[in-house]
Design a protein around this motif. Structure first.
Motif, mmCIF file in Angstrom:
data_model
loop_
_atom_site.group_PDB
_atom_site.id
_atom_site.type_symbol
_atom_site.label_atom_id
_atom_site.label_comp_id
_atom_site.label_asym_id
_atom_site.label_seq_id
_atom_site.Cartn_x
_atom_site.Cartn_y
_atom_site.Cartn_z
ATOM 1 N N PHE A 37 0.831 -1.197 0.000
ATOM 2 C CA PHE A 37 0.000 0.000 0.000
ATOM 3 C C PHE A 37 0.868 1.249 0.000
ATOM 4 O O PHE A 37 1.841 1.349 0.751
ATOM 5 C CB PHE A 37 -0.897 0.045 1.244
ATOM 6 C CG PHE A 37 -2.034 -0.920 1.202
ATOM 7 C CD1 PHE A 37 -1.979 -2.115 1.895
ATOM 8 C CD2 PHE A 37 -3.183 -0.631 0.470
ATOM 9 C CE1 PHE A 37 -3.032 -3.018 1.861
ATOM 10 C CE2 PHE A 37 -4.244 -1.524 0.430
ATOM 11 C CZ PHE A 37 -4.162 -2.718 1.125
ATOM 12 N N ASN A 89 -10.356 -6.693 -0.254
ATOM 13 C CA ASN A 89 -9.660 -6.325 -1.495
ATOM 14 C C ASN A 89 -9.642 -4.821 -1.756
ATOM 15 O O ASN A 89 -9.595 -4.391 -2.914
ATOM 16 C CB ASN A 89 -10.298 -7.042 -2.688
ATOM 17 C CG ASN A 89 -10.184 -8.544 -2.561
ATOM 18 O OD1 ASN A 89 -9.135 -9.073 -2.214
ATOM 19 N ND2 ASN A 89 -11.282 -9.229 -2.798
ATOM 20 N N GLN A 90 -9.655 -4.045 -0.689
ATOM 21 C CA GLN A 90 -9.576 -2.599 -0.852
ATOM 22 C C GLN A 90 -8.485 -2.021 0.046
ATOM 23 O O GLN A 90 -7.907 -2.715 0.888
ATOM 24 C CB GLN A 90 -10.923 -1.946 -0.518
ATOM 25 C CG GLN A 90 -12.025 -2.297 -1.499
ATOM 26 C CD GLN A 90 -13.278 -1.485 -1.265
ATOM 27 O OE1 GLN A 90 -13.236 -0.364 -0.758
ATOM 28 N NE2 GLN A 90 -14.420 -2.039 -1.641
ATOM 29 N N GLY A 91 -8.228 -0.749 -0.138
ATOM 30 C CA GLY A 91 -7.280 -0.046 0.709
ATOM 31 C C GLY A 91 -7.904 0.364 2.034
ATOM 32 O O GLY A 91 -9.055 0.032 2.312
ATOM 33 N N LEU A 92 -7.148 1.069 2.844
ATOM 34 C CA LEU A 92 -7.632 1.511 4.145
ATOM 35 C C LEU A 92 -8.330 2.852 4.027
ATOM 36 O O LEU A 92 -7.863 3.748 3.326
ATOM 37 C CB LEU A 92 -6.469 1.641 5.140
ATOM 38 C CG LEU A 92 -6.017 0.354 5.798
ATOM 39 C CD1 LEU A 92 -5.238 -0.509 4.827
ATOM 40 C CD2 LEU A 92 -5.174 0.649 7.027
ATOM 41 N N LEU A 139 -10.089 5.987 6.392
ATOM 42 C CA LEU A 139 -10.153 6.541 7.740
ATOM 43 C C LEU A 139 -11.599 6.571 8.223
ATOM 44 O O LEU A 139 -12.474 7.108 7.562
ATOM 45 C CB LEU A 139 -9.580 7.950 7.753
ATOM 46 C CG LEU A 139 -9.535 8.628 9.119
ATOM 47 C CD1 LEU A 139 -8.508 7.950 10.038
ATOM 48 C CD2 LEU A 139 -9.215 10.110 8.982
ATOM 49 N N TYR A 194 -9.010 2.894 11.255
ATOM 50 C CA TYR A 194 -9.161 2.709 9.817
ATOM 51 C C TYR A 194 -9.966 1.435 9.568
ATOM 52 O O TYR A 194 -9.898 0.481 10.346
ATOM 53 C CB TYR A 194 -7.804 2.550 9.136
ATOM 54 C CG TYR A 194 -7.022 3.822 8.919
ATOM 55 C CD1 TYR A 194 -6.200 4.328 9.920
ATOM 56 C CD2 TYR A 194 -7.097 4.505 7.709
ATOM 57 C CE1 TYR A 194 -5.466 5.500 9.712
ATOM 58 C CE2 TYR A 194 -6.360 5.675 7.499
ATOM 59 C CZ TYR A 194 -5.551 6.156 8.504
ATOM 60 O OH TYR A 194 -4.833 7.313 8.298
ATOM 61 N N ARG A 224 -10.995 -8.492 12.686
ATOM 62 C CA ARG A 224 -11.973 -8.804 11.647
ATOM 63 C C ARG A 224 -13.350 -8.838 12.279
ATOM 64 O O ARG A 224 -13.586 -9.616 13.209
ATOM 65 C CB ARG A 224 -11.646 -10.157 11.001
ATOM 66 C CG ARG A 224 -12.716 -10.668 10.053
ATOM 67 C CD ARG A 224 -12.878 -9.772 8.846
ATOM 68 N NE ARG A 224 -11.679 -9.694 8.055
ATOM 69 C CZ ARG A 224 -11.393 -10.493 7.030
ATOM 70 N NH1 ARG A 224 -12.240 -11.449 6.693
ATOM 71 N NH2 ARG A 224 -10.296 -10.332 6.352
ATOM 72 N N GLN A 263 -10.813 -1.542 6.531
ATOM 73 C CA GLN A 263 -10.396 -2.120 5.254
ATOM 74 C C GLN A 263 -11.440 -3.127 4.816
ATOM 75 O O GLN A 263 -11.599 -4.190 5.430
ATOM 76 C CB GLN A 263 -9.031 -2.790 5.375
ATOM 77 C CG GLN A 263 -8.504 -3.325 4.045
ATOM 78 C CD GLN A 263 -7.140 -3.978 4.175
ATOM 79 O OE1 GLN A 263 -6.742 -4.450 5.229
ATOM 80 N NE2 GLN A 263 -6.402 -3.995 3.086
ATOM 81 N N PHE A 280 -8.608 -1.425 11.879
ATOM 82 C CA PHE A 280 -7.275 -1.191 12.426
ATOM 83 C C PHE A 280 -7.281 0.055 13.309
ATOM 84 O O PHE A 280 -7.700 1.123 12.878
ATOM 85 C CB PHE A 280 -6.246 -0.982 11.306
ATOM 86 C CG PHE A 280 -6.003 -2.187 10.457
ATOM 87 C CD1 PHE A 280 -6.733 -2.393 9.294
ATOM 88 C CD2 PHE A 280 -5.047 -3.119 10.824
ATOM 89 C CE1 PHE A 280 -6.515 -3.511 8.510
ATOM 90 C CE2 PHE A 280 -4.816 -4.242 10.041
ATOM 91 C CZ PHE A 280 -5.557 -4.433 8.884
ATOM 92 N N GLY A 295 -3.762 4.301 -0.844
ATOM 93 C CA GLY A 295 -4.122 3.824 -2.157
ATOM 94 C C GLY A 295 -4.832 2.480 -2.064
ATOM 95 O O GLY A 295 -4.955 1.909 -0.980
ATOM 96 N N PRO A 296 -5.283 1.939 -3.207
ATOM 97 C CA PRO A 296 -6.057 0.700 -3.211
ATOM 98 C C PRO A 296 -5.228 -0.554 -3.027
ATOM 99 O O PRO A 296 -5.779 -1.633 -2.831
ATOM 100 C CB PRO A 296 -6.722 0.715 -4.592
ATOM 101 C CG PRO A 296 -5.779 1.507 -5.429
ATOM 102 C CD PRO A 296 -5.188 2.547 -4.535
#
Lengths: 114, 111
Positions: free
Chosen positions: A90, B41-44, B46, B36, B106, B38, B90, A106-107
């Motif tokens: 990331f 299959n994605q980013g973090l 806020l 954060y 999770r 998630q 997170f 980012g993704p």
């Protein structure tokens, strides 16, 4: 759209190869980061650049070399890829002047080394 | 060095029930704290942050967290869970120029 973008999203390669991941942010931030997320979802910082200057360099093999051509870009080059490099990488950015270190992510790039 | 401990790597709640994700931190100075999220299959993204001021912080998607200095805690809550809340969460603390993340929790939502 204002965001942190990474390319490629997926990267599958053989052991021993050299590969690069690119990151760009158009948020006007001055600091960028690379994180590695392992299979257990643990996030660990690798590098950080502020205005193109390296400010964080955690214990990372020297096969990993970040490059920041300008403060909107931070690329990650990996030499001689190993199986253990398989992870999601990331990129993130922040504005140092904000003082609180809020980071925008980012993704991710899912790297699979075969 | 600062650290973050998230209690429970997996938490399951029924849809409509209270969500409580626990986070404790260690810091020798007043911390900046974050949660954060998630999605798969994605980013973090806020959820919320504490910097200074009010200790009860409201975030997106109905989440909130309370900074309790005496307990060195920053637990995340949501009154009523929704199926779309299923994700990895997170907790993080700011240290110098970087963020230290907890190991993540999770959240599973049961129908």
């Amino acid at each position: 759209d204002t965001a942190v973008s990474q390319t490629p999203k997926y990267l599958v390669t053989q052991m021993g190869n050299d590969k690069s991941i690119k990151c760009e942010q158009n948020l006007g931030h001055d600091t960028m980061y690379w994180y590695k997320q392992d299979s257990k979802k643990f996030l660990k910082i690798m590098f950080s650049y502020n205005n193109k200057e390296l400010i964080i360099n955690e214990t990372v093999p020297n096969r990993f070399s970040p490059k920041s051509p300008d403060k909107a870009h931070l690329n990650l080059h990996i030499n001689s890829l190993e199986l253990g490099d398989s992870a999601v990488y990331f990129c993130a950015s922040s504005l140092r002047l904000a003082g609180n270190n809020e980071q925008f992510f980012g993704p991710g790039t899912r790297l699979t080394v075969l | 060095a600062q650290s973050v401990t998230q209690l429970g790597s997996h938490v399951s709640v029924s849809e409509g029930a209270l969500v409580l994700l626990r986070c404790n931190y260690s810091s020798s100075v007043p911390p900046y704290l974050f949660w954060y999220v998630q999605y798969p299959n994605q980013g973090l993204q806020l959820l919320l942050k504490y910097t200074t001021g009010a200790t009860l912080v409201k975030g997106i998607n109905g989440f909130e967290a309370e900074f309790k200095k005496s307990e060195t805690s920053f637990h995340l809550t949501k009154p009523s869970a929704h199926m779309s809340d299923a994700a990895e969460y997170f907790c993080a603390v700011s240290e110098d120029d970087k963020i230290i993340f907890g190991k993540g929790t999770r959240l599973h939502i049961l129908p």
